[in-house]
Design an enzyme around this catalytic site. Structure first.
Site, PDB file in Angstrom:
ATOM      1  N   GLU A   1     -16.355  51.615  43.304  1.00 24.42           N
ATOM      2  CA  GLU A   1     -16.494  51.589  44.751  1.00 24.42           C
ATOM      3  C   GLU A   1     -15.552  50.551  45.360  1.00 24.42           C
ATOM      4  O   GLU A   1     -14.839  50.812  46.326  1.00 24.42           O
ATOM      5  CB  GLU A   1     -17.947  51.278  45.114  1.00 24.42           C
TER       6      GLU A   1
ATOM      7  N   THR B   1     -22.328  44.688  47.991  1.00 23.83           N
ATOM      8  CA  THR B   1     -21.042  44.261  48.536  1.00 23.83           C
ATOM      9  C   THR B   1     -20.058  44.139  47.383  1.00 23.83           C
ATOM     10  O   THR B   1     -20.439  43.804  46.254  1.00 23.83           O
ATOM     11  CB  THR B   1     -21.150  42.935  49.310  1.00 23.83           C
ATOM     12  N   GLN B   2     -18.793  44.460  47.649  1.00 27.63           N
ATOM     13  CA  GLN B   2     -17.747  44.414  46.628  1.00 27.63           C
ATOM     14  C   GLN B   2     -16.595  43.529  47.090  1.00 27.63           C
ATOM     15  O   GLN B   2     -16.299  43.450  48.289  1.00 27.63           O
ATOM     16  CB  GLN B   2     -17.195  45.813  46.330  1.00 27.63           C
TER      17      GLN B   2
ATOM     18  N   ALA C   1     -26.556  48.273  50.554  1.00 29.53           N
ATOM     19  CA  ALA C   1     -27.263  47.769  49.374  1.00 29.53           C
ATOM     20  C   ALA C   1     -26.414  46.850  48.510  1.00 29.53           C
ATOM     21  O   ALA C   1     -26.950  46.073  47.723  1.00 29.53           O
ATOM     22  CB  ALA C   1     -27.776  48.932  48.529  1.00 29.53           C
TER      23      ALA C   1
END
Length: 519
Positions: free
Chosen positions: A203, A246-247, A244
């Site tokens: 993602e 974080t990247q 839900a």
């Protein structure tokens, strides 16, 4: 903020890009290398970029690439599902994006945890619109993928697999698009990656590919200004804040050969999107998306109050016909504003709490946020960001290249009038103003200058919490100093930012030409 939705997706950035603003790269506008799409052909099956491909381009299985190809990506997120319908040309060997159609529906697949067929049916409005965007003659070779993110990850395998199986069944039976599972040399399916829960690291990496592809910092330089200077070749970091999770993904640089990243799953090697191999740092923090962070901070506020007021809790519960009607003060809510909130406690049933804002301000709210950030967790391999996770320092290994923040960063900050490129100190200042009493808002955010701000603040009593968390994520979590700049964006070159385009480019590269037998 009026310029943020212009053709580039950003307002003019001037000299704010970079760390201190003194390096050569700090003076290079972020949009100076942006890709420019060709004009659309009146015939949807054709392109204005070329009359015919400049070579006999073959995919990795030896099949000839079409001149024009459509592809579909469904982002099944925790709060809703979104469809992206892309048009590419293959005038050059690498695909060039020509057009994107985007639409969304509220309510994620995870909302249907006990109703798999209902989950699949929730995607039909998006698929019907996609059918209208893809020419009839090209539908059978327009691959589709459904990528679910953190919402389904949190459901558990039994419920999530049932939902995905129903989605796959619907696509195979009712729609003409081939599912992008990939095929081996004999045409047999390789796996189920076309309808899947996407790994958190993918993602983040796909979002990074999207941003840097559109900024023309990776991939072939088609229809755009080429990268003629060393400054232009520096890739941007991407921080994506979902509901839900974080990247964060960036390409660290080190001053000496003896330095470098510690090996591990955070290392991502990317070989297909540039003249040189790219070694990225990536990490996905499940539970640290905005909605999950809210739940954690709200649960902490409720727990602390219950712990320090046992008699009030007991008496209030006994006196009320509905125990959940007990009102709990919250330092991260606007003063005297109330909101009922359903708190999730692991696998236990949700409990309803009515929070009432104390107006204690930014510093009081930040104390709760900092506990939730778990900055004091054991750091096995230094340096660490938060929750004990190893990460090269952004201030030393990524000191001057741009940082682009997506999703909820854009959604929450733009209505409040923060410049599209801002410093960490400016975000703190905005958060402090939002955390003040509502009686100060009209003066701080006059409607003539900030037309959306008061509506946003009145409609979200937890905005103080949201902004305090975002500031803590950047300053405490990622240890960015007050002068470091961040750019928020939703679109770039008329293309939605996020992981979808990056994932689609990977599908075209890895799966090659896919077509479906239509009866």
């Amino acid at each position: 903020m009026k310029g943020i939705e212009n053709v580039s997706g950003f307002t003019p950035l001037k000299n704010k890009i970079g760390g201190s603003g003194t390096s050569p790269s700090a003076n290079v506008p972020l949009t100076s290398t942006i890709r420019h799409r060709p004009a659309l052909h009146v015939d949807q099956t054709n392109t204005t970029r070329c009359v015919r491909p400049k070579g006999n381009w073959l995919d990795n299985k030896g099949k000839e690439r079409p001149l024009v190809q459509y592809a579909l990506m469904i982002d099944a997120g925790s709060t809703g599902s979104r469809v992206h319908v892309y048009k590419f040309n293959f005038c050059e060997k690498a695909p060039e994006l020509e057009d994107e159609f985007f639409d969304k529906v509220q309510g994620g697949l995870s909302n249907f945890k006990d109703n798999p067929s209902g989950a699949a049916d929730s995607l039909r409005p998006l698929l019907e619109k996609a059918l209208q965007r893809v020419p009839l003659s090209l539908r059978a070779c327009a691959p589709i993928a459904v990528k679910a993110t953190a919402g389904l990850r949190l459901l558990g395998p039994q419920q999530s697999e049932a939902i995905l199986a129903e989605v796959r069944n619907m696509l195979e039976k009712d729609y003409p698009f081939p599912i992008a599972d990939g095929k081996d040399i004999n045409g047999r399916r390789q796996g189920v990656k076309g309808v899947q829960i996407m790994d958190g690291k993918e993602e983040g990496v796909y979002a990074w590919i999207t941003v840097n592809y559109l900024l023309n910092r990776i991939g072939a330089s088609q229809g755009a200004i080429g990268r003629s200077t060393a400054e232009h070749s520096r890739t941007a970091a991407v921080i994506d804040l979902g509901g839900a999770s974080t990247q964060i993904v960036f390409e660290p640089t080190f001053k000496t050969n003896s330095q470098g990243m510690s090996p591990g799953k955070h290392v991502y090697e990317l070989k297909d999107f540039g003249a040189r191999p790219l070694t990225l740092y990536q990490n996905s923090y499940l539970g640290y998306g905005l909605m999950e962070a809210r739940n954690s901070i709200n649960s902490l506020a409720s727990f602390v109050w219950n712990l320090s007021h046992p008699n009030a809790l007991r008496q209030g519960a006994l006196a009320a016909s509905d125990p959940s009607s007990l009102t709990v003060p919250h330092p991260c809510f606007a003063k005297d504003r109330q909101k009922p909130v359903n708190l999730k406690h692991g696998g236990a049933a949700e409990t309803k709490v009515i929070f009432k804002g104390t107006g204690a301000g930014f510093d009081a709210c930040r104390r709760f946020v900092e506990v939730m950030m778990d900055k004091d967790a054991v750091c096995q391999r230094k340096p660490c960001s938060f929750a004990g996770v190893y990460q090269p320092s952004l201030m030393s290994a990524f000191a001057e290249a741009p940082i682009v923040a997506l999703s909820y960063f854009y959604d929450r900050l733009v209505p409040l009038g923060l410049e599209s490129t801002f410093t960490v100190a400016e975000l703190a200042s905005l958060a402090k103003d939002v955390c003040k009493a509502p009686s100060t808002w009209a003066t701080r955010f006059p409607a003539s200058k900030y037309p959306e701000a008061l509506k946003e603040l009145e409609g979200r009593p937890e905005t103080c919490l949201d902004l305090t968390f975002m500031h803590s994520l950047l300053s405490l979590g990622y240890e960015l100093d007050d002068s470091r700049t961040v750019t928020v964006a939703k679109k770039l070159a008329d293309t939605e930012l996020g992981w979808a385009l990056g994932a689609q480019l990977a599908v075209l590269e890895e799966d090659g030409v896919l077509c479906k037998m239509v009866r």
